[in-house]
Structure formats: structure tokens, C-alpha cells
Scaffold this motif. Structure first.
Motif, PDB file in Angstrom:
ATOM      1  N   GLY A 235      42.591  39.309  35.145  1.00  0.00           N
ATOM      2  CA  GLY A 235      41.349  38.754  36.096  1.00  0.00           C
ATOM      3  C   GLY A 235      41.216  39.321  37.218  1.00  0.00           C
ATOM      4  N   THR A 236      41.536  40.724  37.357  1.00  0.00           N
ATOM      5  CA  THR A 236      41.308  41.316  38.734  1.00  0.00           C
ATOM      6  C   THR A 236      40.321  42.486  38.648  1.00  0.00           C
ATOM      7  N   THR A 237      39.752  42.760  39.617  1.00  0.00           N
ATOM      8  CA  THR A 237      38.792  43.610  39.904  1.00  0.00           C
ATOM      9  C   THR A 237      39.138  44.565  40.821  1.00  0.00           C
ATOM     10  N   GLY A 238      38.456  45.764  40.851  1.00  0.00           N
ATOM     11  CA  GLY A 238      38.727  47.043  41.835  1.00  0.00           C
ATOM     12  C   GLY A 238      38.774  46.254  43.291  1.00  0.00           C
ATOM     13  N   ALA A 239      37.895  45.279  43.621  1.00  0.00           N
ATOM     14  CA  ALA A 239      37.871  44.572  44.998  1.00  0.00           C
ATOM     15  C   ALA A 239      39.083  43.770  45.087  1.00  0.00           C
TER      16      ALA A 239
ATOM     17  N   GLY B 216      44.402  36.408  40.222  1.00  0.00           N
ATOM     18  CA  GLY B 216      44.545  35.848  38.635  1.00  0.00           C
ATOM     19  C   GLY B 216      43.649  34.864  38.419  1.00  0.00           C
ATOM     20  N   PRO B 217      43.579  34.595  37.089  1.00  0.00           N
ATOM     21  CA  PRO B 217      42.436  33.704  36.636  1.00  0.00           C
ATOM     22  C   PRO B 217      42.550  32.356  37.052  1.00  0.00           C
ATOM     23  N   LYS B 218      43.434  31.830  37.675  1.00  0.00           N
ATOM     24  CA  LYS B 218      43.833  30.510  38.373  1.00  0.00           C
ATOM     25  C   LYS B 218      44.250  30.662  39.703  1.00  0.00           C
ATOM     26  N   LYS B 219      43.881  31.747  40.603  1.00  0.00           N
ATOM     27  CA  LYS B 219      44.736  31.775  41.673  1.00  0.00           C
ATOM     28  C   LYS B 219      43.795  32.671  42.757  1.00  0.00           C
ATOM     29  N   VAL B 220      43.663  32.055  44.192  1.00  0.00           N
ATOM     30  CA  VAL B 220      42.724  32.516  44.945  1.00  0.00           C
ATOM     31  C   VAL B 220      43.571  32.884  46.249  1.00  0.00           C
TER      32      VAL B 220
ATOM     33  N   VAL C 253      35.950  26.023  45.978  1.00  0.00           N
ATOM     34  CA  VAL C 253      36.359  26.824  44.778  1.00  0.00           C
ATOM     35  C   VAL C 253      35.740  26.226  43.582  1.00  0.00           C
ATOM     36  N   ASN C 254      34.881  26.899  42.977  1.00  0.00           N
ATOM     37  CA  ASN C 254      34.289  26.398  41.516  1.00  0.00           C
ATOM     38  C   ASN C 254      35.125  27.140  40.435  1.00  0.00           C
ATOM     39  N   PHE C 255      35.312  25.891  39.508  1.00  0.00           N
ATOM     40  CA  PHE C 255      35.850  26.129  38.174  1.00  0.00           C
ATOM     41  C   PHE C 255      35.044  26.304  37.026  1.00  0.00           C
ATOM     42  N   VAL C 256      35.631  27.436  35.931  1.00  0.00           N
ATOM     43  CA  VAL C 256      34.697  27.439  34.988  1.00  0.00           C
ATOM     44  C   VAL C 256      34.667  26.337  34.089  1.00  0.00           C
ATOM     45  N   GLY C 257      33.302  25.861  33.576  1.00  0.00           N
ATOM     46  CA  GLY C 257      33.163  24.543  32.868  1.00  0.00           C
ATOM     47  C   GLY C 257      33.057  23.459  33.879  1.00  0.00           C
TER      48      GLY C 257
ATOM     49  N   PHE D 131      45.559  26.863  40.910  1.00  0.00           N
ATOM     50  CA  PHE D 131      44.858  25.803  40.151  1.00  0.00           C
ATOM     51  C   PHE D 131      44.871  25.580  38.842  1.00  0.00           C
ATOM     52  N   PRO D 132      45.019  24.359  38.462  1.00  0.00           N
ATOM     53  CA  PRO D 132      45.237  24.170  37.021  1.00  0.00           C
ATOM     54  C   PRO D 132      44.014  24.947  35.947  1.00  0.00           C
ATOM     55  N   ARG D 133      42.955  25.081  36.438  1.00  0.00           N
ATOM     56  CA  ARG D 133      41.636  25.814  35.703  1.00  0.00           C
ATOM     57  C   ARG D 133      41.507  27.044  36.267  1.00  0.00           C
TER      58      ARG D 133
END
Length: 152
Positions: free
Chosen positions: A25-29, A60-64, A87-91, A119-121
Motif C-alpha cells: 500500500g505504499t507509493t513513491g511519495a 500501510g493500508p491501515k496506517k497513516v 481519515v476516510n476509510f474504504v467502504g 486503524f482497523p480498516r
């Protein structure tokens, strides 16, 4: 023949690194320290302004991870500057946190902040809003605001 095998190995390695980064879930940025934001409110109401800037890393997919500064750009009106992170979650759904500079012009370069949240999501994006308050009858009111949405 040896050159062709070396090139194939290099291409396969590059593809593997890209796949691992995408799976994490990472990008170059994000790998380079995060995606920057820089917001300044207009000078409305009492002439005060707020300036918020920093970086958001989707580690990570659940970490900021968020770092930066919020600054109440004075005339010394006695009110503060605030920065909200949504922080907006998928779904659907979201979580929020707020940081502020309420130093009444004593923090010349504003107030620094740094935090990491898990986060859990899965995290979809982070909305950033910078707000300054204005004097009003009976207290304060929200003055000017500036917003940006930082996507993964």
C-alpha cells in the motif's frame, strides 16, 4: 547471451519491487516521506489567518503518519488556528483528530505536530482543513477555512 540474462533479471527485480510496494500500500511519495500539503486561509473577519503545512505518509493500508506545523498568523486577536485531519476509510466512515496553535502569537513559526495512527480498516484518503477563528458577539465563530483531500 549473458547480457540478455542480466537484463531479464533486472526487469524481473524491478517488477518484484513494484509488486511488493503495491501490496504494502505504499507509493513513491510515501516512500519518500509522504505527500505534501500547504494551506493558508483568507484574511476575513478580523484580518487573522491560519497556515498549516506538512506531509501525510500512507505507511500501510491501515496506517497513516502525519507531520507538519500549524501557525496562527497574527494580528494578536487572541484566537487560535486549528488543523483537522479527517481519515476516510474504504467502504465509508471516518476518524478525526485536531491539532492547534493557541499560543496567541507567541509561537512565531507556529506549533509542530507529528503523529502516527493505525486503524482497523483500510485508509482511503485524508481530508485536511485549516481553520482560523474570528471574534463574534458572545465569543468566537469559525472564520476562514482552507481544505484539501490527500489521496493514497
Amino acid at each position: 547471451m549473458r547480457i540478455l540474462e542480466t537484463r531479464r533479471t533486472a526487469i524481473a527485480t524491478a517488477a518484484l519491487v513494484a509488486a511488493v510496494a503495491a501490496a504494502a500500500g505504499t507509493t513513491g511519495a510515501a516512500a519518500a516521506g509522504g505527500k505534501p500539503f500547504d494551506l493558508t486561509t483568507a484574511k476575513g473577519g478580523n484580518g487573522g489567518q491560519a497556515h498549516g503545512y506538512g506531509k501525510i505518509a500512507f505507511s500501510g493500508p491501515k496506517k497513516v503518519k502525519v507531520t507538519g506545523r500549524i501557525n496562527d498568523m497574527c494580528p494578536g486577536d487572541g484566537y487560535g488556528a486549528y488543523i483537522e485531519f479527517k481519515v476516510n476509510f474504504v467502504g465509508g466512515g471516518y476518524g478525526t483528530t485536531v491539532r492547534s496553535d493557541e499560543k496567541k502569537c507567541k509561537a512565531r513559526n507556529g506549533v509542530g505536530y507529528s503523529f502516527t495512527k493505525s486503524f482497523p480498516r483500510k485508509v482511503k484518503s485524508v481530508g485536511v482543513t485549516v481553520i482560523e477563528l474570528d471574534r463574534a458577539t458572545g465569543g468566537t465563530r469559525v472564520g476562514d477555512a482552507a481544505r484539501v483531500l490527500v489521496r493514497r
